[in-house]
Write an enzyme that holds these catalytic residues in place. Sequence first.
Site, PDB file in Angstrom:
ATOM      1  N   TYR A  25      -3.732   6.060  -0.563  1.00 32.88           N
ATOM      2  CA  TYR A  25      -3.820   5.025  -1.591  1.00 32.88           C
ATOM      3  C   TYR A  25      -3.662   3.636  -0.981  1.00 32.88           C
ATOM      4  CZ  TYR A  25      -3.374   8.865  -4.919  1.00 32.88           C
ATOM      5  OH  TYR A  25      -3.573  10.025  -5.628  1.00 32.88           O
TER       6      TYR A  25
ATOM      7  N   TYR B 243       1.504  11.203   1.619  1.00 34.27           N
ATOM      8  CA  TYR B 243       0.954  11.314   0.277  1.00 34.27           C
ATOM      9  C   TYR B 243       0.407   9.973  -0.208  1.00 34.27           C
ATOM     10  CZ  TYR B 243       0.515  13.685  -4.230  1.00 34.27           C
ATOM     11  OH  TYR B 243       0.022  14.285  -5.369  1.00 34.27           O
TER      12      TYR B 243
END
Length: 568
Positions: free
Chosen positions: A340, A336
């Site tokens: 980023y 997840y």
Amino acid sequence: MTAALSALAPLAPDHEIAAQAIALAGFAKSYIQSLSESTLRLVGFGPSGSVWRTSAPTIQPSRIAAALDDFATSHQARPVSKKISLRGRIARMLDASWWRRHLRRQLLRTADDDAHARGDVRRARQVYLSEPAYARMIERAHENAAKIAGLEVACDDESIPLADVVTGSVTNPRIRRAEMMMRCAGFEKMAEFLGHEAIFLTLTCPSRFHRFTGSGKPNPAWSGATPNDGQRYLTAIWAKVRAALKRRAIHYYGFRVAEPHHDGCPHWHMLLFVDPAQRGWFSASNFVAGKAKHGAGLVGLIGAAALADTPGERGAVDHRFTAELIDPSKGTATGYIAKYISKNLDGLTEQGESVGLDFASGTDARDGARRVRAWASLRGVRQFQQLGGPSVTVWRELRRLRDAGPTDTEQLELFEKSRAAADRGDWMAYCMLMGGPETPPRAMPLRPAYVERVSVAYGDSQPRVAGITGPHGYTCTRVKQWTIQRLGAAETNKAQAVWSGLVKRDPAFAAAWQRLSSGFGIWGEGEPSPPWTRVDNCTADDAPSAQVAHVQRRISGRYAAAAPPPPS
């Protein structure tokens, strides 16, 4: 302490910045020389028995520090850190190179602030930071790379190109990403073992910090704040949250990622692991409505702190704070946060492929990542931070050791197990050996050991990591003392040593070399070298005295090195 100097333009060329730096160092030196002998002794300057200006009154060190801070702030530079001793702070402000570094950074940041205020920094134009600032950052990165390519580190008879050292360190985006993914995966494995949950949080600044809206339209609520103001706001919010969580004994661990919106305003993403009993909940609508029951636990504390500032403004309920519980059946927590991490480093996956499109810039993620890194460097923003868990400094120091030696005691066995876990890249085992996620840093068995080392440039002492300390005692992890020198200097020194040894060992060779030197006109030690052309511009009788006078002028002039004046 004043100086009549005009402010430089935000994008002033380097030669103007260098001239301004020399002038400012001269003004700082004039101020220090105006102090009395007793004042200078308070801060560690001046030999005993010297007489400088005994008529001047004694000034307390705190007043000197305040005057130096005001002087730096008024001349486009950031004051020296208060963690540094006053003697070290004075020495830095007497150094023109210190002024030059700070002026370059602050002026470039001012130029980007001006572009941000004009509305140049936004989606579909100059995303994250202004184009002139980005070009200057790229130029300086190339300059630094060229300087690094011409240097090497040396210790005894060993030398390594500095470029190879940089490539093999965590400054390399590939290595940095691999280490962060390894640590994040270790946290996730430990959370599964302990029965903890993963939650993904996002913190955003209030509307007054945003120059533009998410769609790219001018924001009427913008207050003139800069991206650095937004980062300071988020840092202050998290400081309050961290203190509140500590008071309530709520334990967490994970990572924080800071990245910019398209107009340069920062926001934070956090992946935290927490005990389900302490996770809690938060209702933004209840909080805005003033209801008593609006949240609890970790999520409730963070949400309340995020919405405490102007909770009723438009979009605050939906965008100021978001929390998402990660479902293991749909994907891993590491996966997840991986995108980023990648899009803020180099825009590549672990397989070396692009992560896709950077939606804010509309370009490939690799190009967007370069602009994000430039934005973080310009703004001084720490992009990635570990929250909770054991010290990564100890982890890296343990990885320097290949063998901990004998393990005949329980303390040495603990040290060897920690070293072995770090050596094989097992972050979960290392965390558990250090006491688990709930152990405070000061209670962990292994801690970094520091030694005070004197700065060659400024004469003050600064703590440097030297090893690891714990129940087993002290282990030095940095046995070698490396020095930075010109590339190839080690080989040159070896050749000179061989040549000097040959001359000293063989008298016949030394005599032959002396005759050869005389025959080819090679001058002896201490003699002036002959001109390389037929033209000699020096005056034979006055050259030595003129040279001495020139050196004396440099020593006594404004460009002299920072040092107390001689006794009168």
